[in-house]
Design an enzyme around this catalytic site. Structure first.
Site, PDB file in Angstrom:
ATOM      1  N   CYS A  37       0.732  -1.100   0.096  1.00 59.02           N
ATOM      2  CA  CYS A  37      -0.116  -0.079  -0.028  1.00 59.02           C
ATOM      3  C   CYS A  37       0.750   1.272  -0.029  1.00 59.02           C
ATOM      4  CB  CYS A  37      -1.056  -0.060   1.151  1.00 59.02           C
ATOM      5  SG  CYS A  37      -0.256  -0.430   2.910  1.00 59.02           S
ATOM      6  N   CYS A 106      -2.000  -3.473   8.875  1.00 59.50           N
ATOM      7  CA  CYS A 106      -1.686  -2.349   9.572  1.00 59.50           C
ATOM      8  C   CYS A 106      -1.015  -2.576  10.786  1.00 59.50           C
ATOM      9  CB  CYS A 106      -2.610  -1.273   9.473  1.00 59.50           C
ATOM     10  SG  CYS A 106      -3.362  -0.843   7.800  1.00 59.50           S
TER      11      CYS A 106
END
Lengths: 132, 186
Positions: A37, A106
Site C-alpha cells: 500500500c 496495518c
C-alpha cells in the site's frame, strides 16, 4: 466499511504524534514500510536505564488504520517495560481497534515498527557499552 | 501431445479439431502461452488485445451453450484464464512481476522490507509532500524514472542471461513512489 469508534478516534485525534531525538542513545527508531500500500511508519521509543519506555512518538504516512494502529501502539507501550513491548503482538492492536480483515496488515506494521525501534535501541546500547 | 478426453484423438490447443470438444484447461497455465504469445517485457498492448480476442473466440461460452454441463464449465474456466492473462500482461507492474517470479503479484503480503536508505527517502518525500507537494512530486517522479530505467535494463540484460532477481524489489520501490505522487493512502 464500518470502522469502530476507537479507530476513528485514534485517526482523528492521534496520540503521541511527533519525533524524538534520533541521535540520542536513549532513543530507538524504527522505520518500516508496506510495499503493497506504500505506507511508511516511523516509531520512536525513549527508554530509561532500567528498561522502562518513558516516551513514544510516531509519524505515519498511510491509511486511517495504519495511523490509528501506530497511535494506539504508542499508548500501549508508554510507561511499560521493554519486555512488555517485545512481546506485544499485532493481534492485540487489531482487536482493540476492531480492524477489518483487509486492514490487519496495518497492525502487523505497527508491531514491526516497535520491534525495529527496540532493535535500534539495543544496537545503540551495545555500541555505547562496547570497549572503545 | 495430449489426447482429447472425448474422442481420444491427439489434440493441440483448447478445442479438439476432430470432435470439437473443449479440453480441460491446465490448473496453472502459462499466461503468455495461452494467448499464443512469447514471454516478453516489451509488448504492444494492441497485439495483446488482438491475441486475447482470437483466443477468446475459440473458447467463448456461447459457442458451447448447447454442449454438456462439463464443457460449459470448461469454457468458463478457459475464459477466466484468458481474461486474467490479458489483465496481467497489459499491466507493466504485473507483467514484470510475472516474468520475474512465474507467479502473479500478490495484492498484499509482498511485504518484504525495502532497503532502509530507500525507506528513509520515502519518509522524507512524504514529509516534504506535506509542505511542498510540487517539489516532492517532482523528486518522486525523478526517482520513478530511475527505477523504471533499471527495470527495463534488467529485462534487456535477461536476453543475455542476466538475472531478474532484483525485479520484485524495484516494483515495490515503484509502488512506494507512486503512492507519494498520487498522495493516496486508502
Amino acid at each position: 466499511m464500518a470502522y469502530s469508534d476507537k479507530l476513528v478516534d485514534h485517526f482523528e485525534n492521534p496520540r503521541n504524534m511527533g519525533a524524538l531525538d534520533k541521535e540520542s542513545d536513549e532513543v530507538g527508531t524504527g522505520l518500516v514500510g508496506a510495499p503493497a500500500c506504500g505506507d511508511v511508519m516511523k516509531l520512536q521509543l525513549k527508554i530509561s536505564d532500567d528498561g522502562i519506555i518513558e516516551d513514544a512518538k510516531f509519524k505515519t504516512f498511510g491509511c486511517g488504520s495504519a495511523i490509528a494502529s501506530s497511535s494506539l501502539v504508542t499508548e500501549m507501550v508508554k510507561g511499560k517495560s521493554v519486555e512488555f513491548a517485545e512481546n506485544l503482538e499485532n493481534g492485540a492492536i487489531a482487536e482493540e481497534l476492531s480492524l477489518p480483515p483487509v486492514k490487519i496488515h496495518c497492525s502487523v506494521l505497527a508491531e514491526d515498527a516497535i520491534k525495529a525501534a527496540l532493535a535500534d535501541y539495543r544496537r545503540k546500547q551495545a555500541a555505547k557499552n562496547a570497549p572503545a | 501431445m495430449t489426447q482429447c478426453w472425448q474422442c481420444r484423438e491427439p489434440v493441440q490447443g483448447p478445442v479438439c479439431a476432430g470432435c470439437g470438444a473443449i479440453q480441460p484447461p491446465p490448473p496453472h497455465p502459462d499466461l503468455f502461452a495461452i494467448l499464443g504469445m512469447s514471454p516478453s517485457f516489451v509488448i504492444d498492448r494492441k497485439a495483446v488485445d488482438k491475441a486475447w480476442r482470437a483466443a477468446s473466440r475459440k473458447v467463448h461460452p456461447d459457442r458451447f451453450a448447447g454442449a454438456s454441463a462439463v464443457q460449459r464449465r470448461m469454457a468458463l474456466q478457459w475464459t477466466a484464464h484468458l481474461n486474467r492473462a490479458r489483465k496481467v500482461i497489459r499491466d507493466e507492474t504485473q507483467r514484470a512481476w510475472y516474468l520475474a517470479t512465474g507467479s502473479e503479484r500478490p495484492s498484499e503480503g509482498a511485504n518484504k522490507q525495502p532497503d532502509p536508505a530507500f525507506l528513509e527517502e520515502v519518509f522524507e518525500l512524504n514529509m516534504l509532500r506535506a509542505e511542498d507537494p510540487e517539489a516532492a512530486i517532482l523528486r518522486a517522479g525523478e526517482l520513478q524514472g530511475t527505477e523504471q530505467a533499471r527495470l527495463a535494463a534488467l529485462f534487456a540484460a535477461q536476453e543475455k542471461g542476466g538475472s531478474l532477481d532484483a525485479v520484485p524489489a524495484i516494483l515495490n520501490r515503484l509502488n512506494y513512489l507512486s503512492t507519494v505522487i498520487s498522495g493516496g493512502h486508502e
